[in-house]
Write a protein that holds these residues in place. Structure first.
Motif, PDB file in Angstrom:
ATOM      1  N   THR A  99     -19.736 -25.465   3.784  1.00  0.00           N
ATOM      2  CA  THR A  99     -18.915 -25.490   2.574  1.00  0.00           C
ATOM      3  C   THR A  99     -17.439 -25.282   2.915  1.00  0.00           C
ATOM      4  O   THR A  99     -16.564 -25.937   2.357  1.00  0.00           O
ATOM      5  CB  THR A  99     -19.367 -24.405   1.582  1.00  0.00           C
ATOM      6  OG1 THR A  99     -19.467 -23.149   2.265  1.00  0.00           O
ATOM      7  CG2 THR A  99     -20.709 -24.738   0.980  1.00  0.00           C
ATOM      8  N   GLN A 100     -17.160 -24.375   3.836  1.00  0.00           N
ATOM      9  CA  GLN A 100     -15.775 -24.126   4.249  1.00  0.00           C
ATOM     10  C   GLN A 100     -15.189 -25.362   4.920  1.00  0.00           C
ATOM     11  O   GLN A 100     -14.055 -25.771   4.641  1.00  0.00           O
ATOM     12  CB  GLN A 100     -15.723 -22.934   5.212  1.00  0.00           C
ATOM     13  CG  GLN A 100     -14.337 -22.590   5.708  1.00  0.00           C
ATOM     14  CD  GLN A 100     -13.424 -22.143   4.590  1.00  0.00           C
ATOM     15  OE1 GLN A 100     -13.632 -21.085   4.014  1.00  0.00           O
ATOM     16  NE2 GLN A 100     -12.423 -22.955   4.256  1.00  0.00           N
ATOM     17  N   GLU A 103     -14.359 -27.930   2.336  1.00  0.00           N
ATOM     18  CA  GLU A 103     -13.238 -27.518   1.485  1.00  0.00           C
ATOM     19  C   GLU A 103     -11.886 -27.767   2.137  1.00  0.00           C
ATOM     20  O   GLU A 103     -10.869 -27.851   1.455  1.00  0.00           O
ATOM     21  CB  GLU A 103     -13.371 -26.033   1.130  1.00  0.00           C
ATOM     22  CG  GLU A 103     -14.420 -25.753   0.065  1.00  0.00           C
ATOM     23  CD  GLU A 103     -14.671 -24.261  -0.140  1.00  0.00           C
ATOM     24  OE1 GLU A 103     -13.996 -23.445   0.532  1.00  0.00           O
ATOM     25  OE2 GLU A 103     -15.536 -23.922  -0.962  1.00  0.00           O
ATOM     26  N   SER A 179     -14.257 -30.149  -4.999  1.00  0.00           N
ATOM     27  CA  SER A 179     -14.680 -28.791  -4.640  1.00  0.00           C
ATOM     28  C   SER A 179     -15.948 -28.384  -5.380  1.00  0.00           C
ATOM     29  O   SER A 179     -16.819 -27.718  -4.815  1.00  0.00           O
ATOM     30  CB  SER A 179     -13.560 -27.790  -4.945  1.00  0.00           C
ATOM     31  OG  SER A 179     -12.405 -28.091  -4.200  1.00  0.00           O
TER      32      SER A 179
END
Length: 286
Positions: A99-100, A103, A179
């Motif tokens: 996820t990071q 992003e 996002s």
């Protein structure tokens, strides 16, 4: 040598008892190279860096060697297994939650290559001293209470610099995924990885993540550049490649273990992705 002594008590080694898909989280550690008796799978982006020697992984049934003074980047959800190394010196391993990574809005083709299972390798060259300096500090910062944000900022910057090196000059677009969609993409990829050997339909995936199947397909394709069905087939073929190389099971058994309900479909999909039959693939790599 001084660095190795400094961190000698903190060296990590692959745990063969480790459960598949168990997350590592955000980490930067020194690892001791060792042969792996089974592949590792985790849903983080992994960085490897070697100050000495080299190491060879088995990815998708083929071998990839990471030389010293090179930064390697790959997605840990793709089964990877150390099959050889030529130095016992510790090497750096960092893991970044998917996820990071998404992003950060890194160049689209860069993210696409990683998510499709490619191992990106950049020879650090003159920057090797800089990379080792960064990695040492990431280890130190992640052991402190307030170092996480600093590490994330520096990791982001280093991966942008890496993208400039490994991508053609004209490619600089960001990913198109929003996002709010990132967590869905991660859950879909994990669900497929854990259930590839079962019959899976888009409706099953939509129900699992709480999205309409058509929308789940749209979101997934924006991130991975392929439909859910295409990705499911790729995941099954990835598992088949590994089994063809690392086991002596029959090709028929492997095809059914990997979720194909007929040999003809398995052979057709395998040849489309690998440009060879399963038998030819096994003969080449074993």
């Amino acid at each position: 040598m001084e660095n190795n002594i400094l961190y000698s008590e903190k060296l990590k080694k692959f745990d063969k008892q480790r459960d598949a898909f168990r997350p590592y989280g955000l980490t930067c550690e020194l690892w001791k190279p060792s042969l792996m008796q089974k592949p590792d799978r985790h849903n983080e982006i992994e960085i490897n860096y070697f100050t000495e020697g080299s190491l060879t992984y088995l990815f998708r049934g083929s071998k990839t060697t990471i030389p010293k003074h090179s930064l390697a980047l790959f997605w840990g959800l793709v089964p990877h297994q150390i099959v050889s190394y030529d130095e016992s010196a510790p090497y750096y391993v960092c893991t970044i939650p998917l996820t990071q990574f998404l992003e950060w809005k890194l160049p689209g083709s860069y993210v696409d290559r990683v998510l499709k299972g490619e191992v990106l390798i950049e020879n650090s060259g003159e920057q090797s001293i800089y990379d080792e300096f960064l990695l040492k500090n990431w280890i130190k910062d992640l052991s402190s209470k307030n170092g996480r944000e600093t590490v994330l900022l520096e990791m982001h910057a280093r991966l942008i610099r890496m993208a400039d090196k490994v991508l053609p000059r004209k490619v600089n677009e960001g990913t198109q995924i929003h996002s709010s969609e990132i967590s869905y993409v991660e859950r879909i990829a994990m669900y497929i990885a854990q259930n590839y050997f079962r019959p899976i339909k888009a409706a099953d995936i939509g129900e699992e993540v709480g999205l309409h199947p058509d929308y789940a397909n749209v979101v997934f394709k924006k991130a991975f550049g392929m439909t859910l069905n295409e990705y499911i087939v790729q995941e099954r073929i990835t598992q088949a490649q590994r089994k063809l190389v690392s086991t002596d099971k029959s090709i028929t058994d492997i095809s059914f273990e990997c979720g194909f309900n007929s040999m003809s479909r398995f052979n057709l999909a395998f040849k489309r992705i690998n440009n060879c039959t399963p038998r030819e693939f096994r003969k080449t790599f074993v």
